[in-house]
Scaffold this active site. Structure first.
Site, PDB file in Angstrom:
ATOM      1  N   CYS A 138       2.517  -0.068   9.346  1.00  0.00           N
ATOM      2  CA  CYS A 138       1.447  -1.222   9.313  1.00  0.00           C
ATOM      3  C   CYS A 138       1.161  -1.323  10.773  1.00  0.00           C
ATOM      4  O   CYS A 138      -0.080  -1.748  11.101  1.00  0.00           O
ATOM      5  CB  CYS A 138       1.803  -2.507   8.839  1.00  0.00           C
ATOM      6  SG  CYS A 138       2.269  -2.450   7.142  1.00  0.00           S
ATOM      7  N   HIS A 177       0.843  -1.262   0.017  1.00  0.00           N
ATOM      8  CA  HIS A 177       0.021   0.117   0.200  1.00  0.00           C
ATOM      9  C   HIS A 177       0.736   1.293  -0.010  1.00  0.00           C
ATOM     10  O   HIS A 177       2.191   1.342   0.173  1.00  0.00           O
ATOM     11  CB  HIS A 177      -0.923   0.125   1.087  1.00  0.00           C
ATOM     12  CG  HIS A 177      -0.522  -0.729   2.386  1.00  0.00           C
ATOM     13  ND1 HIS A 177       0.493   0.157   3.115  1.00  0.00           N
ATOM     14  CD2 HIS A 177      -0.978  -1.491   3.224  1.00  0.00           C
ATOM     15  CE1 HIS A 177       0.602  -0.670   4.358  1.00  0.00           C
ATOM     16  NE2 HIS A 177      -0.329  -1.440   4.325  1.00  0.00           N
TER      17      HIS A 177
END
Length: 168
Positions: free
Chosen positions: A157, A69
């Protein structure tokens, strides 16, 4: 997570459109605007819902053509940085490190600590750590990412930064 946000008395916007997807790793807030990575985990509809929730801020989408991402690589792909700078009226400072994975850092401006940067360790990326060490006005905190990297994870994350004290 929802419970923790409620405990902080933060407004919670729930996406009820089942076609919308929005991964937190694809949302980069600069303090001035949002960049949303369109990836396997985030689609245009998710970005639109974010824009509706934060009407006071510009929201720009950036294609994520490789990687997990946006926040996994936003600081390491020159092409992506170029796209983001074209979308913004603000000029951002950038720091270039020789190791792609080392670019995934967490920056905080803490009231009693000043500029703080969580970054990869010397054992992981010694040449990149040398670049971080040039940031003399930052508190540098090395954090190992070896285990998270095995599953395409990164420091961002594992973080949710909230600028509010809990009343607990």
């Amino acid at each position: 997570m929802k419970g923790a946000l409620k405990d902080l008395n933060l407004n919670i916007v729930e996406m009820t459109d089942e076609t919308a997807t929005l991964d937190g790793g694809d949302v980069l807030f600069t303090g001035r605007e949002f960049f949303v990575g369109l990836s396997k985990r985030t689609n245009q509809r998710g970005a639109e819902i974010l824009a509706d929730a934060f009407k006071d801020y510009a929201v720009s989408t950036v294609p994520v053509l490789e990687g997990l991402h946006l926040k996994s690589f936003c600081t390491l792909k020159v092409r992506t940085i170029h796209i983001m700078q074209q979308m913004s009226d603000h000029r951002y400072d950038k720091l270039t490190v020789p190791d792609d994975l080392a670019a995934n850092c967490i920056y905080m401006n803490l009231p009693d600590k000043g500029h703080v940067l969580l970054h990869s360790t010397t054992e992981e990326f010694p040449e990149s750590v040398k670049v971080f060490e040039k940031l003399k006005d930052h508190m540098l905190i090395p954090v190992s990412n070896m285990e998270k990297a095995k599953v395409d994870g990164a420091l961002t994350c594992c973080s949710v930064l909230i600028n509010k004290k809990a009343n607990i």
